[in-house]
Write a protein that holds these residues in place. Structure first.
Motif, mmCIF file in Angstrom:
data_model
loop_
_atom_site.group_PDB
_atom_site.id
_atom_site.type_symbol
_atom_site.label_atom_id
_atom_site.label_comp_id
_atom_site.label_asym_id
_atom_site.label_seq_id
_atom_site.Cartn_x
_atom_site.Cartn_y
_atom_site.Cartn_z
ATOM 1 N N LEU A 99 3.121 28.169 -39.716
ATOM 2 C CA LEU A 99 2.659 26.862 -40.156
ATOM 3 C C LEU A 99 2.900 25.833 -39.057
ATOM 4 O O LEU A 99 3.986 25.781 -38.470
ATOM 5 C CB LEU A 99 3.392 26.435 -41.423
ATOM 6 C CG LEU A 99 3.147 24.996 -41.878
ATOM 7 C CD1 LEU A 99 1.730 24.820 -42.387
ATOM 8 C CD2 LEU A 99 4.161 24.601 -42.941
ATOM 9 N N VAL A 100 1.886 25.018 -38.795
ATOM 10 C CA VAL A 100 2.028 23.888 -37.883
ATOM 11 C C VAL A 100 2.194 22.597 -38.679
ATOM 12 O O VAL A 100 3.144 21.850 -38.485
ATOM 13 C CB VAL A 100 0.811 23.775 -36.953
ATOM 14 C CG1 VAL A 100 0.934 22.537 -36.064
ATOM 15 C CG2 VAL A 100 0.663 25.038 -36.107
ATOM 16 N N ALA A 101 1.262 22.356 -39.594
ATOM 17 C CA ALA A 101 1.304 21.149 -40.409
ATOM 18 C C ALA A 101 0.434 21.348 -41.634
ATOM 19 O O ALA A 101 -0.540 22.102 -41.581
ATOM 20 C CB ALA A 101 0.820 19.934 -39.621
ATOM 21 N N ALA A 102 0.795 20.677 -42.719
ATOM 22 C CA ALA A 102 0.021 20.778 -43.953
ATOM 23 C C ALA A 102 -0.051 19.423 -44.621
ATOM 24 O O ALA A 102 0.811 18.547 -44.398
ATOM 25 C CB ALA A 102 0.641 21.804 -44.903
ATOM 26 N N ILE A 103 -1.095 19.241 -45.433
ATOM 27 C CA ILE A 103 -1.292 17.980 -46.121
ATOM 28 C C ILE A 103 -1.950 18.248 -47.462
ATOM 29 O O ILE A 103 -2.870 19.065 -47.570
ATOM 30 C CB ILE A 103 -2.142 17.015 -45.262
ATOM 31 C CG1 ILE A 103 -2.262 15.649 -45.929
ATOM 32 C CG2 ILE A 103 -3.522 17.604 -44.949
ATOM 33 C CD1 ILE A 103 -2.840 14.572 -44.988
ATOM 34 N N THR A 104 -1.464 17.577 -48.501
ATOM 35 C CA THR A 104 -2.068 17.722 -49.821
ATOM 36 C C THR A 104 -3.209 16.725 -49.973
ATOM 37 O O THR A 104 -3.369 15.803 -49.160
ATOM 38 C CB THR A 104 -1.035 17.470 -50.918
ATOM 39 O OG1 THR A 104 -0.659 16.077 -50.879
ATOM 40 C CG2 THR A 104 0.203 18.339 -50.727
ATOM 41 N N SER A 105 -3.980 16.879 -51.030
ATOM 42 C CA SER A 105 -5.070 15.939 -51.294
ATOM 43 C C SER A 105 -4.516 14.549 -51.610
ATOM 44 O O SER A 105 -5.222 13.560 -51.462
ATOM 45 C CB SER A 105 -5.954 16.435 -52.432
ATOM 46 O OG SER A 105 -5.168 16.816 -53.543
ATOM 47 N N GLY A 106 -3.232 14.477 -51.992
ATOM 48 C CA GLY A 106 -2.598 13.189 -52.236
ATOM 49 C C GLY A 106 -2.018 12.562 -51.000
ATOM 50 O O GLY A 106 -1.545 11.414 -51.030
ATOM 51 N N PHE A 146 2.520 15.944 -33.159
ATOM 52 C CA PHE A 146 1.283 16.258 -33.871
ATOM 53 C C PHE A 146 1.182 15.418 -35.136
ATOM 54 O O PHE A 146 2.203 15.119 -35.778
ATOM 55 C CB PHE A 146 1.251 17.736 -34.269
ATOM 56 C CG PHE A 146 1.120 18.713 -33.135
ATOM 57 C CD1 PHE A 146 1.236 18.327 -31.813
ATOM 58 C CD2 PHE A 146 0.869 20.047 -33.410
ATOM 59 C CE1 PHE A 146 1.126 19.234 -30.776
ATOM 60 C CE2 PHE A 146 0.746 20.974 -32.389
ATOM 61 C CZ PHE A 146 0.884 20.568 -31.075
ATOM 62 N N THR A 147 -0.045 15.080 -35.492
ATOM 63 C CA THR A 147 -0.298 14.349 -36.728
ATOM 64 C C THR A 147 -1.456 14.985 -37.476
ATOM 65 O O THR A 147 -2.534 15.165 -36.902
ATOM 66 C CB THR A 147 -0.628 12.877 -36.446
ATOM 67 O OG1 THR A 147 0.447 12.272 -35.718
ATOM 68 C CG2 THR A 147 -0.838 12.118 -37.749
ATOM 69 N N ILE A 148 -1.219 15.322 -38.736
ATOM 70 C CA ILE A 148 -2.271 15.868 -39.575
ATOM 71 C C ILE A 148 -2.825 14.761 -40.464
ATOM 72 O O ILE A 148 -2.074 13.891 -40.935
ATOM 73 C CB ILE A 148 -1.756 17.057 -40.419
ATOM 74 C CG1 ILE A 148 -2.914 17.769 -41.122
ATOM 75 C CG2 ILE A 148 -0.693 16.610 -41.422
ATOM 76 C CD1 ILE A 148 -2.512 19.098 -41.772
ATOM 77 N N SER A 149 -4.134 14.796 -40.679
ATOM 78 C CA SER A 149 -4.775 13.817 -41.564
ATOM 79 C C SER A 149 -5.980 14.471 -42.215
ATOM 80 O O SER A 149 -6.401 15.554 -41.806
ATOM 81 C CB SER A 149 -5.199 12.570 -40.784
ATOM 82 O OG SER A 149 -6.140 12.895 -39.779
ATOM 83 N N ARG A 150 -6.506 13.822 -43.233
ATOM 84 C CA ARG A 150 -7.667 14.396 -43.917
ATOM 85 C C ARG A 150 -8.552 13.290 -44.451
ATOM 86 O O ARG A 150 -8.102 12.167 -44.703
ATOM 87 C CB ARG A 150 -7.235 15.338 -45.027
ATOM 88 C CG ARG A 150 -6.461 14.712 -46.156
ATOM 89 C CD ARG A 150 -5.965 15.790 -47.144
ATOM 90 N NE ARG A 150 -7.068 16.375 -47.895
ATOM 91 C CZ ARG A 150 -6.966 17.484 -48.628
ATOM 92 N NH1 ARG A 150 -5.805 18.136 -48.689
ATOM 93 N NH2 ARG A 150 -8.010 17.949 -49.295
#
Length: 117
Positions: free
Chosen positions: A47-54, A67-71
């Protein structure tokens, strides 16, 4: 069925930046988790990064602060901004989407990131 397509990988020098994108399409449940994983030669996928729909996020210790995760939920997109890249970040990066406590679990084909001078 769900399809995930990654883009944005490539060759970059140490200290450089890349932005990965993942586009999801198909029968997607609105409440889901998306994430980026990577696999280097001879190593297990991690795993590097994860993000929920919230919008809740978590990161591997090795990438925190870099690193920055976004959606974008409206577009079913997830992004990974990678800064201050190191040679040890070299790997194939995979996008993942899942929901239903893992009952629905989809992976992209991966995109190569190479950090080298």
């Amino acid at each position: 069925q769900v399809q995930l397509v990654e883009s944005g990988g490539g060759l970059v020098q140490p200290g450089g930046s890349l932005r990965l994108s993942c586009a999801a399409s198909g029968n997607i449940f609105s409440i889901n988790a998306m994430g980026w994983y990577r696999q280097a030669p001879g190593k297990e996928r991690e795993l590097v990064a994860a993000i929920t729909s919230g919008g809740s996020t978590n990161y591997a210790d090795s990438v925190k602060g870099r690193f920055t995760i976004s959606r974008d939920n409206a577009k079913n997109m997830v992004y990974l901004q990678m800064n201050s890249l190191k040679p040890e970040d070299t790997a194939v990066y995979y996008c993942r989407m899942r929901w239903g406590n893992g009952a629905y679990d989809y992976w992209g084909q991966g995109t190569q990131v190479t950090v080298s001078s």
